[in-house]
Scaffold this active site. Structure first.
Site, short mmCIF file in Angstrom:
data_model
loop_
_atom_site.label_atom_id
_atom_site.label_comp_id
_atom_site.label_asym_id
_atom_site.label_seq_id
_atom_site.Cartn_x
_atom_site.Cartn_y
_atom_site.Cartn_z
N TYR A 102 0.79 -1.13 -0.08
CA TYR A 102 -0.08 0.02 0.19
C TYR A 102 0.84 1.20 0.10
O TYR A 102 1.84 1.43 0.66
CB TYR A 102 -0.89 -0.02 1.20
CG TYR A 102 -1.64 1.23 1.62
CD1 TYR A 102 -2.50 1.88 0.59
CD2 TYR A 102 -1.35 1.83 2.75
CE1 TYR A 102 -2.88 3.05 0.93
CE2 TYR A 102 -2.08 3.02 3.11
CZ TYR A 102 -2.95 3.73 2.27
OH TYR A 102 -3.44 5.08 2.45
N ASP A 174 -0.36 -6.76 6.66
CA ASP A 174 -1.51 -6.13 6.34
C ASP A 174 -2.56 -6.90 5.78
O ASP A 174 -2.56 -7.42 4.25
CB ASP A 174 -1.28 -4.97 5.50
CG ASP A 174 -2.60 -3.96 5.22
OD1 ASP A 174 -3.66 -4.35 5.32
OD2 ASP A 174 -2.06 -2.89 4.78
N LYS A 199 -12.01 -0.14 5.87
CA LYS A 199 -12.43 -1.04 4.73
C LYS A 199 -13.41 -2.14 4.96
O LYS A 199 -14.72 -1.88 5.25
CB LYS A 199 -11.12 -1.79 3.84
CG LYS A 199 -10.05 -0.69 3.81
CD LYS A 199 -10.26 0.63 2.98
CE LYS A 199 -9.24 1.29 2.70
NZ LYS A 199 -8.58 1.88 3.81
#
Length: 389
Positions: A102, A174, A199
């Protein structure tokens, strides 16, 4: 954590809920106080110490979902990631980071670590050997992300867990793209699991939060850093997140199904050049994903053919929303180059394989026919604009 063999939806709904002893309501009561008694009490409660009634209850649910002993809830995914990393790193230490990450995590590493005297290495790939080659005598953490954002690369959880234990290193992941519905890294030997709860846990594009789940030993260390960084979450948002998690299993399974259908549709389209989705048998990580995931997730990425302008494609969508985040019940698309990975240089994006034309697609729960119709009408309009008069 022992969940007593409860099903995933039962865990999402009931584990960690607060009992309304006064009015016998069906949902957890909300305790908004930021100031609690300190005399004649078993627990001295304070929001920054992650131990208000609603915080404690939600953390029990999160730990159960990730098969961990303990969990903490934070104000954002990056608050969880930065706190987790700094809990195990100090001046003179080294960390190995996965190549495909990310953009916010990548930016944290390249802009912050050197300030603290922490060195870092990015792998040249995402095979276990790629990580082992980067290990040094002072390596303290291995950090992975699988499926990765935005290219959905797959990393071997068990292999990384074994590698970390072999070298006495803390392994961190993650797990946002998978969610605990699709993947439980602790079962494969990973030490610390992180999420942007904004999310799939939030799921409705209206909550910003982060999660860390781990053993009690690791969490005790994380807690000491967390109370200094102050990244706690307001109890109202904690209460909303607990409410949202109740439907996470149902939502994510619907998104899994839509993503699988959409990946197949896009792969067959003459207007699409590449599709990245681990559920496809053509994906290089498909077999590994199948072995460590219970579902392939609601995220995919794709590239339109070069004659179709992606920015014009975004403008002509009517149902699917061009939007900054992901994992809501509504389908969204974005350009990683302009959003999630904008902080990376063009050269670094190229190293990760992120083209400027790449589109990240977060599948919602709409009917597939409506989503396909929207894509086809948008592509048709863009192509008609490119035709000579």
């Amino acid at each position: 954590m022992n969940t007593d063999k409860k099903g995933i939806n039962t865990t999402c709904t009931h584990t960690g809920e607060l009992e309304d002893t006064q009015f016998k309501g069906a949902v957890s009561p909300l305790y908004m106080s930021t100031s609690y008694a300190f005399e004649d009490v078993d627990i001295k409660r304070y929001p920054r110490y992650f131990n208000t009634p609603n915080q404690e209850a939600l953390c029990k649910k999160l730990a159960a979902l990730e098969h961990a002993k303990a969990a903490l809830i934070f104000g954002s995914g990056m608050a969880a990631i930065s706190t987790g990393l700094m809990a195990f790193l100090q001046a003179g230490d080294h960390i190995v980071l996965q190549q495909t990450l990310y953009g916010g995590t990548y930016n944290f590493a390249v802009t912050q670590f050197e300030k603290y005297g922490i060195s870092y290495s990015f792998t040249n790939g995402w095979e276990v050997d790629d990580f082992e080659r980067e290990i040094r005598p002072n390596t303290k953490v291995i950090y992975i992300e699988t499926p990765s954002n935005p290219l959905l690369t797959i990393t071997d959880l068990e292999g990384i867990g074994q590698l970390a234990k072999k070298h006495g290193i803390v392994s961190m992941i993650d797990n946002t793209f998978a969610s605990p519905i699709n993947q439980n890294p602790i079962d494969y030997g990973i030490d610390v699991v992180l999420h942007s709860a904004t999310k799939y846990m939030g799921g409705h594009s209206d909550i910003c939060a982060g999660v860390i789940a781990a053993s009690q030993e690791h969490m005790d260390k994380i807690f000491q850093t967390a109370i200094c960084f102050g990244g706690s979450l307001s109890d109202y948002t904690v209460w909303l997140l607990e409410r949202s998690i109740k439907t996470m299993g149902i939502r994510v399974n619907a998104q899994n199904a839509n993503a699988m259908k959409m990946a197949a549709y896009l792969s067959a389209s003459k207007d699409v050049e590449n599709v990245y989705y681990p559920g496809l048998e053509t994906h290089p990580g498909h077999a590994l994903a199948k072995s460590q995931m219970k579902g392939f997730g609601g995220m995919l990425s794709f590239e339109l053919n070069s004659e179709i302008d992606a920015s014009l494609f975004f403008k002509h969508l009517k149902l699917i929303k061009p939007s900054m985040s992901l994992a809501g019940i509504e389908s969204t698309v974005l350009s990683p180059m302009q959003t999630s990975h904008a902080l990376m240089s063009p050269e670094d994006r190229k190293k990760q394989g992120i083209k400027d034309s790449l589109i990240r697609f977060s599948l919602g729960i709409e009917e597939m026919e409506d989503l396909v119709r929207d894509i086809e009408q948008a592509i048709s309009k863009v192509k008609s604009m490119a035709m000579p008069v």
